[in-house]
Motif scaffolding. Structure first.
Motif, PDB file in Angstrom:
ATOM      1  N   LYS A   1       0.870  -1.175   0.000  1.00  0.00           N
ATOM      2  CA  LYS A   1       0.000   0.000   0.000  1.00  0.00           C
ATOM      3  C   LYS A   1       0.904   1.220   0.000  1.00  0.00           C
ATOM      4  CE  LYS A   1      -3.704   2.487   2.128  1.00  0.00           C
ATOM      5  NZ  LYS A   1      -4.764   2.544   3.102  1.00  0.00           N
TER       6      LYS A   1
ATOM      7  N   ASP B   1      -1.815  -1.201  -3.864  1.00  0.00           N
ATOM      8  CA  ASP B   1      -2.968  -0.355  -3.584  1.00  0.00           C
ATOM      9  C   ASP B   1      -2.402   1.044  -3.397  1.00  0.00           C
ATOM     10  OD1 ASP B   1      -5.375   0.754  -2.752  1.00  0.00           O
ATOM     11  OD2 ASP B   1      -5.101   0.117  -0.675  1.00  0.00           O
TER      12      ASP B   1
ATOM     13  N   GLU C   1      -3.071   4.951  -2.570  1.00  0.00           N
ATOM     14  CA  GLU C   1      -4.033   5.905  -2.019  1.00  0.00           C
ATOM     15  C   GLU C   1      -3.471   7.303  -2.209  1.00  0.00           C
ATOM     16  OE1 GLU C   1      -5.470   7.312   2.348  1.00  0.00           O
ATOM     17  OE2 GLU C   1      -5.332   5.147   2.035  1.00  0.00           O
TER      18      GLU C   1
END
Length: 109
Positions: free
Chosen positions: A49, A83, A85
């Motif tokens: 992430k 992922d 963000e």
């Protein structure tokens, strides 16, 4: 397969190397040294992430830069998934740049 802490550290180092190949188009410094990458988390399964920002919400590469980051991180050995963000909290400012980036841009006081 679960990765050991040592393997995760190696993956992390390789991710940072990959991030240092991504440049902000308006500033000749890589996004890592600019301080645009707030966090990189790596699970023991190889899921990554990345929490990052842009220099401004209206950045001309708001679409392409995160995609490039995702592709570069996904290309790192042993990374299973990425992922990404995008956040604007806290807002980026020049104090977030590394000493190296400030020196590069001539704003070292």
């Amino acid at each position: 397969m679960k990765f050991t802490d040592e393997q995760i550290a190696t993956i992390g180092e390789n991710i940072i190397k990959a991030l240092k190949t991504v440049f902000d188009p308006e500033i000749p410094v890589d996004i890592y040294e600019l301080g645009l990458v707030y966090d990189v988390q790596i699970s023991e399964d190889g899921d990554v992430k990345v929490v990052m920002t842009l220099t401004t919400p209206n950045c001309p590469v708001a679409e392409s830069l995160p995609q490039e980051v995702k592709e570069k991180v996904a290309g790192v050995e042993n990374v299973k998934s990425v992922d990404l963000e995008l956040t604007f909290e806290p807002s980026w400012n020049k104090d977030m740049m590394s000493e190296e980036a400030k020196f590069e841009l001539g704003i070292l006081f």
